[in-house]
Motif scaffolding. Sequence first.
Motif, PDB file in Angstrom:
ATOM      1  N   GLU A 117       0.833  -1.208   0.000  1.00  0.00           N
ATOM      2  CA  GLU A 117       0.000   0.000   0.000  1.00  0.00           C
ATOM      3  C   GLU A 117       0.865   1.255   0.000  1.00  0.00           C
ATOM      4  OE1 GLU A 117      -2.750   2.475   3.127  1.00  0.00           O
ATOM      5  OE2 GLU A 117      -2.959   0.283   3.130  1.00  0.00           O
ATOM      6  N   GLN A 118       1.857   1.288   0.865  1.00  0.00           N
ATOM      7  CA  GLN A 118       2.729   2.460   0.962  1.00  0.00           C
ATOM      8  C   GLN A 118       3.422   2.751  -0.370  1.00  0.00           C
ATOM      9  OE1 GLN A 118       5.971   1.914   3.716  1.00  0.00           O
ATOM     10  NE2 GLN A 118       6.743   3.979   3.467  1.00  0.00           N
ATOM     11  N   ASP A 119       3.948   1.727  -1.007  1.00  0.00           N
ATOM     12  CA  ASP A 119       4.688   1.925  -2.257  1.00  0.00           C
ATOM     13  C   ASP A 119       3.769   2.353  -3.397  1.00  0.00           C
ATOM     14  OD1 ASP A 119       7.014   1.266  -0.960  1.00  0.00           O
ATOM     15  OD2 ASP A 119       7.108  -0.784  -1.729  1.00  0.00           O
ATOM     16  N   CYS A 120       2.595   1.754  -3.484  1.00  0.00           N
ATOM     17  CA  CYS A 120       1.661   2.116  -4.555  1.00  0.00           C
ATOM     18  C   CYS A 120       1.167   3.546  -4.391  1.00  0.00           C
ATOM     19  CB  CYS A 120       0.481   1.147  -4.584  1.00  0.00           C
ATOM     20  SG  CYS A 120       0.888  -0.525  -5.131  1.00  0.00           S
ATOM     21  N   ARG A 121       0.883   3.933  -3.177  1.00  0.00           N
ATOM     22  CA  ARG A 121       0.419   5.304  -2.935  1.00  0.00           C
ATOM     23  C   ARG A 121       1.523   6.317  -3.223  1.00  0.00           C
ATOM     24  NH1 ARG A 121      -3.356   5.371   2.450  1.00  0.00           N
ATOM     25  NH2 ARG A 121      -3.959   7.384   1.537  1.00  0.00           N
ATOM     26  N   ALA A 122       2.755   5.941  -2.927  1.00  0.00           N
ATOM     27  CA  ALA A 122       3.875   6.841  -3.212  1.00  0.00           C
ATOM     28  C   ALA A 122       4.033   7.055  -4.713  1.00  0.00           C
ATOM     29  CB  ALA A 122       5.159   6.275  -2.614  1.00  0.00           C
ATOM     30  N   LEU A 123       3.929   5.982  -5.494  1.00  0.00           N
ATOM     31  CA  LEU A 123       4.047   6.118  -6.943  1.00  0.00           C
ATOM     32  C   LEU A 123       2.898   6.947  -7.505  1.00  0.00           C
ATOM     33  CD1 LEU A 123       5.342   5.487  -9.665  1.00  0.00           C
ATOM     34  CD2 LEU A 123       4.134   3.299  -9.675  1.00  0.00           C
ATOM     35  N   PHE A 124       1.705   6.741  -6.976  1.00  0.00           N
ATOM     36  CA  PHE A 124       0.545   7.489  -7.474  1.00  0.00           C
ATOM     37  C   PHE A 124       0.723   8.992  -7.269  1.00  0.00           C
ATOM     38  CE2 PHE A 124      -3.676   9.370  -7.172  1.00  0.00           C
ATOM     39  CZ  PHE A 124      -4.290   8.863  -8.310  1.00  0.00           C
ATOM     40  N   GLY A 138      -9.421  12.692 -13.713  1.00  0.00           N
ATOM     41  CA  GLY A 138      -9.266  12.452 -12.283  1.00  0.00           C
ATOM     42  C   GLY A 138      -9.883  11.165 -11.796  1.00  0.00           C
ATOM     43  N   ASN A 139     -10.742  10.547 -12.611  1.00  0.00           N
ATOM     44  CA  ASN A 139     -11.379   9.280 -12.242  1.00  0.00           C
ATOM     45  C   ASN A 139     -10.860   8.195 -13.177  1.00  0.00           C
ATOM     46  OD1 ASN A 139     -12.871  10.958 -10.592  1.00  0.00           O
ATOM     47  ND2 ASN A 139     -14.733  10.845 -11.829  1.00  0.00           N
ATOM     48  N   CYS A 140     -10.240   7.168 -12.615  1.00  0.00           N
ATOM     49  CA  CYS A 140      -9.721   6.095 -13.461  1.00  0.00           C
ATOM     50  C   CYS A 140      -9.373   4.876 -12.617  1.00  0.00           C
ATOM     51  CB  CYS A 140      -8.482   6.555 -14.242  1.00  0.00           C
ATOM     52  SG  CYS A 140      -7.090   7.069 -13.213  1.00  0.00           S
ATOM     53  N   ILE A 141      -9.114   3.783 -13.309  1.00  0.00           N
ATOM     54  CA  ILE A 141      -8.617   2.562 -12.691  1.00  0.00           C
ATOM     55  C   ILE A 141      -7.125   2.479 -12.972  1.00  0.00           C
ATOM     56  CG2 ILE A 141      -8.655   0.041 -12.847  1.00  0.00           C
ATOM     57  CD1 ILE A 141     -11.649   0.229 -13.387  1.00  0.00           C
ATOM     58  N   VAL A 142      -6.344   2.217 -11.934  1.00  0.00           N
ATOM     59  CA  VAL A 142      -4.886   2.175 -12.052  1.00  0.00           C
ATOM     60  C   VAL A 142      -4.405   0.777 -11.673  1.00  0.00           C
ATOM     61  CG1 VAL A 142      -2.721   3.284 -11.427  1.00  0.00           C
ATOM     62  CG2 VAL A 142      -4.869   4.570 -11.257  1.00  0.00           C
ATOM     63  N   ASP A 143      -3.741   0.112 -12.589  1.00  0.00           N
ATOM     64  CA  ASP A 143      -3.202  -1.222 -12.308  1.00  0.00           C
ATOM     65  C   ASP A 143      -1.718  -1.117 -11.966  1.00  0.00           C
ATOM     66  OD1 ASP A 143      -5.638  -2.400 -12.723  1.00  0.00           O
ATOM     67  OD2 ASP A 143      -5.233  -2.958 -14.798  1.00  0.00           O
ATOM     68  N   PHE A 144      -1.379  -1.557 -10.749  1.00  0.00           N
ATOM     69  CA  PHE A 144      -0.001  -1.523 -10.260  1.00  0.00           C
ATOM     70  C   PHE A 144       0.613  -2.925 -10.304  1.00  0.00           C
ATOM     71  CE2 PHE A 144      -2.280   1.776  -7.879  1.00  0.00           C
ATOM     72  CZ  PHE A 144      -1.439   2.880  -7.994  1.00  0.00           C
ATOM     73  N   ALA A 145       1.930  -2.965 -10.449  1.00  0.00           N
ATOM     74  CA  ALA A 145       2.693  -4.197 -10.250  1.00  0.00           C
ATOM     75  C   ALA A 145       3.715  -3.909  -9.153  1.00  0.00           C
ATOM     76  CB  ALA A 145       3.385  -4.642 -11.524  1.00  0.00           C
ATOM     77  N   TRP A 146       3.605  -4.624  -8.041  1.00  0.00           N
ATOM     78  CA  TRP A 146       4.547  -4.470  -6.927  1.00  0.00           C
ATOM     79  C   TRP A 146       5.599  -5.557  -7.058  1.00  0.00           C
ATOM     80  CZ3 TRP A 146       6.147  -7.083  -2.395  1.00  0.00           C
ATOM     81  CH2 TRP A 146       6.791  -6.296  -1.441  1.00  0.00           C
ATOM     82  N   LEU A 147       6.836  -5.142  -7.348  1.00  0.00           N
ATOM     83  CA  LEU A 147       7.908  -6.093  -7.634  1.00  0.00           C
ATOM     84  C   LEU A 147       8.824  -6.324  -6.447  1.00  0.00           C
ATOM     85  CD1 LEU A 147       8.784  -4.745 -11.191  1.00  0.00           C
ATOM     86  CD2 LEU A 147       7.158  -6.541 -10.570  1.00  0.00           C
ATOM     87  N   GLY A 148       8.625  -5.574  -5.397  1.00  0.00           N
ATOM     88  CA  GLY A 148       9.443  -5.685  -4.202  1.00  0.00           C
ATOM     89  C   GLY A 148       9.443  -4.361  -3.490  1.00  0.00           C
ATOM     90  N   PRO A 149       9.993  -4.289  -2.276  1.00  0.00           N
ATOM     91  CA  PRO A 149       9.989  -3.038  -1.521  1.00  0.00           C
ATOM     92  C   PRO A 149      10.560  -1.868  -2.315  1.00  0.00           C
ATOM     93  CG  PRO A 149      10.723  -4.857  -0.142  1.00  0.00           C
ATOM     94  CD  PRO A 149      10.618  -5.397  -1.536  1.00  0.00           C
ATOM     95  N   GLY A 150       9.751  -0.824  -2.442  1.00  0.00           N
ATOM     96  CA  GLY A 150      10.179   0.373  -3.154  1.00  0.00           C
ATOM     97  C   GLY A 150      10.189   0.261  -4.657  1.00  0.00           C
ATOM     98  N   GLU A 151       9.738  -0.849  -5.204  1.00  0.00           N
ATOM     99  CA  GLU A 151       9.770  -1.061  -6.661  1.00  0.00           C
ATOM    100  C   GLU A 151       8.374  -1.378  -7.173  1.00  0.00           C
ATOM    101  OE1 GLU A 151      12.424  -3.422 -10.038  1.00  0.00           O
ATOM    102  OE2 GLU A 151      12.546  -4.025  -7.933  1.00  0.00           O
ATOM    103  N   VAL A 152       7.750  -0.367  -7.738  1.00  0.00           N
ATOM    104  CA  VAL A 152       6.390  -0.489  -8.259  1.00  0.00           C
ATOM    105  C   VAL A 152       6.361   0.096  -9.659  1.00  0.00           C
ATOM    106  CG1 VAL A 152       3.945  -0.008  -7.834  1.00  0.00           C
ATOM    107  CG2 VAL A 152       5.533  -0.090  -5.923  1.00  0.00           C
ATOM    108  N   MET A 153       5.576  -0.500 -10.523  1.00  0.00           N
ATOM    109  CA  MET A 153       5.330   0.090 -11.837  1.00  0.00           C
ATOM    110  C   MET A 153       3.826   0.144 -12.076  1.00  0.00           C
ATOM    111  SD  MET A 153       6.154  -2.904 -14.642  1.00  0.00           S
ATOM    112  CE  MET A 153       7.878  -3.058 -14.188  1.00  0.00           C
TER     113      MET A 153
END
Length: 228
Positions: A117-124, A138-153
Amino acid sequence: AEEVTRAGAVASGAEALELLLDSERVYEDLEYALRGPKVLRAAGGASGDLAAPLAPAGATEAQFAYNVSIAVRAWDPRLTLCSEFRGIAWGGRLTCIGQYFHPMFFPALAEKQAKIEQDCRALFSDPVVQTVVGKLGGNCIVDFAWLGPGEVMIIELNPFDGVCLGTFPASTGLFLWDEPADRAVMKGEAAFEMRVRDKPLDTPALKAQCNPAWRRIIYGETQPPLAA
């Protein structure tokens, strides 16, 4: 599910076209686009307002309002089933996140949930992401990939209008737009939530997540005979 995901990796344009032409979902999307409204484009100029079916003055060329393109990205084996998460943005704010493959139970997610959660919110909150979200209203669906601590795309962003686009359960996963409490979270009227499945679904519930074709493949169910 992992084999199905790996089957999406292709090594040539011919393989890619074969997948696209064999996809019922692609067929439905193309049919929708082709049946949509037209706009007129001025000779040598840019398209007019895609939301308006009427053409700007001097327009000479009809085009489909729903532009369709093919996006290609490099295959990344680090994107596993348990690494993907779906976020909802409303009014430019990230209001909730849920696991993408929501029918499945991944025990390891529980201890990682807070960091994800922390990493995804930081990237957003990144200015570039904020700009793109703003272009989607301002309204959308965002698909995240969490690859490890501090590494999100971010894998992709999709429209979410609160009326039709993105509001179906298949799109919202562990949040249901038709449930008032969930809708309040998704619209930012209640506190931010992140949800992951905390226990496995039973077999009937898993079957309910599959269409008839997949139930035949996975569970060996036979198709009932057609009535005479």
